[in-house]
Design an enzyme around this catalytic site. Sequence first.
Site, PDB file in Angstrom:
ATOM      1  N   ASP A 218       4.157  -4.941   6.855  1.00 45.81           N
ATOM      2  CA  ASP A 218       5.316  -5.700   7.299  1.00 45.81           C
ATOM      3  C   ASP A 218       6.322  -4.785   7.995  1.00 45.81           C
ATOM      4  O   ASP A 218       6.582  -3.662   7.545  1.00 45.81           O
ATOM      5  CB  ASP A 218       5.965  -6.359   6.075  1.00 45.81           C
ATOM      6  CG  ASP A 218       7.095  -7.287   6.429  1.00 45.81           C
ATOM      7  OD1 ASP A 218       6.827  -8.284   7.121  1.00 45.81           O
ATOM      8  OD2 ASP A 218       8.236  -7.031   6.007  1.00 45.81           O
ATOM      9  N   GLU A 265     -10.248   8.257   2.581  1.00 47.19           N
ATOM     10  CA  GLU A 265     -10.865   8.749   1.355  1.00 47.19           C
ATOM     11  C   GLU A 265     -11.722   7.685   0.676  1.00 47.19           C
ATOM     12  O   GLU A 265     -12.512   7.994  -0.226  1.00 47.19           O
ATOM     13  CB  GLU A 265      -9.790   9.215   0.372  1.00 47.19           C
ATOM     14  CG  GLU A 265      -8.936  10.370   0.880  1.00 47.19           C
ATOM     15  CD  GLU A 265      -7.770  10.660  -0.041  1.00 47.19           C
ATOM     16  OE1 GLU A 265      -7.789  10.151  -1.195  1.00 47.19           O
ATOM     17  OE2 GLU A 265      -6.838  11.374   0.371  1.00 47.19           O
TER      18      GLU A 265
END
Length: 550
Positions: A218, A265
């Site tokens: 956002d 990751e």
Amino acid sequence: MTDASSQPVVPETTGGPGAEWWRSAVIYQIYPRSFADASGDGIGDLPGIASRLPQIAELGVDAIWLSPFYRSPQKDAGYDVADYRDVDPIFGTLDDFDRMLETAHGLGLRVIVDLVPNHSSDQHEWFREALAAGAGSEARERYIFRDGKGSDGELPPNNWQSVFGGPAWTRVPDGQWYLHLFDTSQPDFDWNHPEVGDMFVDVLRFWLDRGVDGFRVDVAHGNAKAPGLPDVDEEKVAAGSMDSPFFGQEHVHEIYRRWHEVLDEYEGDRVLCAEAWVQPLEKMARFVRPDEMHQAFNFVYLETPWDARQLRTVIDESIEAFGAVGAPPTWVLSNHDTIRHRTRLALVPPPPHGAGIGPTSASKADPTVSLRRGRAATALMLALPGGAYVYQGEELGLPEVTAIEPEQRQDPTFARTQGELWGRDGCRVPIPWEADAPAYGFNATGESWLPQPPEWAALARDGQADVAGSTLELYRLALRLRRELGLGTGELEWLDVGSTALAFRNGRVTVVANLGHDAVDVPRGEILLTSSPLDAASLAADEVVWVRTS
């Protein structure tokens, strides 16, 4: 509850670099409080979402994106977050989230969650500490507190205005002011403070460990502010400039480079999507460079009127700008912040951006024209290469709801502008599932946090399923063909059909869209899809056709 040490189940990755799932995905936005309500209290919830996910999977989308469901006082429908690592009780529990996630993944749907890093709720523990600690304290450095101007600091630190109307500063009892680009209850973080960045990395890991497939961010363009917080140049704003000392600052990109490293990751092509209201498109594309985000909503496309020349220009510029940084364009027509595109594209006269529409608005949309145009716009968008987002209920042809009384409205925009702007409630009304059920199947009690209009019965999902020519079946067909024919990963080649129509090839499919008044010839070949029933061999106004050519 999910064991964070276990490996969450995620849908199979579709490819390596350059072939990631999100490059061509169609993602369905769920606004949790208006999607499905299992508890019957009138507000949608996570168990309700889980119960309806099979129908979303049947629609043919690749993923869902959930607007905020975090713990919140709900001053801005959950975009005022008090705890980023918990579920608000009105939506359920963390266990409910885990079950919903497991259901989605079992149906082959990836799950993207909303993240709100520009500001928190004023009920967040950090802000409560800041208020208690007083001026000059370390606790206040996580937010943007400043002394005021004037002989006694009685004036705001600068002339910034809230997006929701009124000043962007609120004074606290000890005399300092804090910045809130949105509602007073949404204080802005100071991203120059290292603890802010560290906290959000922890939040990313919390949800990634639970198994989410990515984040819609956002106000992604708002975290960084210009040094010194200079005044806005009001002359430039009046002239329509997008330049701002609080939006689109260059050092915002450092944040997303760090986030990109975190997502890398994890297995499964996790994705970051930017809500970045910036122009021009080249500036928006900077958010999706290879080491930053993966997608950015194409708001320039969303805001383009129903005009052939303007749309062609925006499509060309989008493909060029995003392609220049190795990213796909990401198309969108509707969301929880904008007038539903079925209505918006037919409004006469067009309202100012962000004004919304209500029962006394001068802007009106003919219902027949708006439905034809809304369906045509969708058929055009879903034929374009790249990714796309659809907003809950648009597959039913829902229009913007205007018949909401002032006392029923809950968008802070309406309150902060004293009703001058109608706000966003009209696109957030709970959607209809069953024509003859209480609240049209939204729940079993008939309760609804915003009033559902009587015409919802004729648009309910159960009345459109398997009905030839319905808007729901148009979406199903378009999404199936898009997947089968590889349109999302294709390339666009324009064809010349005059100035009031658009025509292009994408692979073996020719798409023609008539945005004018005169009839347009339909190409020879196998007709795969029409946005409205064809009249002989020509397209009338506001119609789109897909044709398979040799």
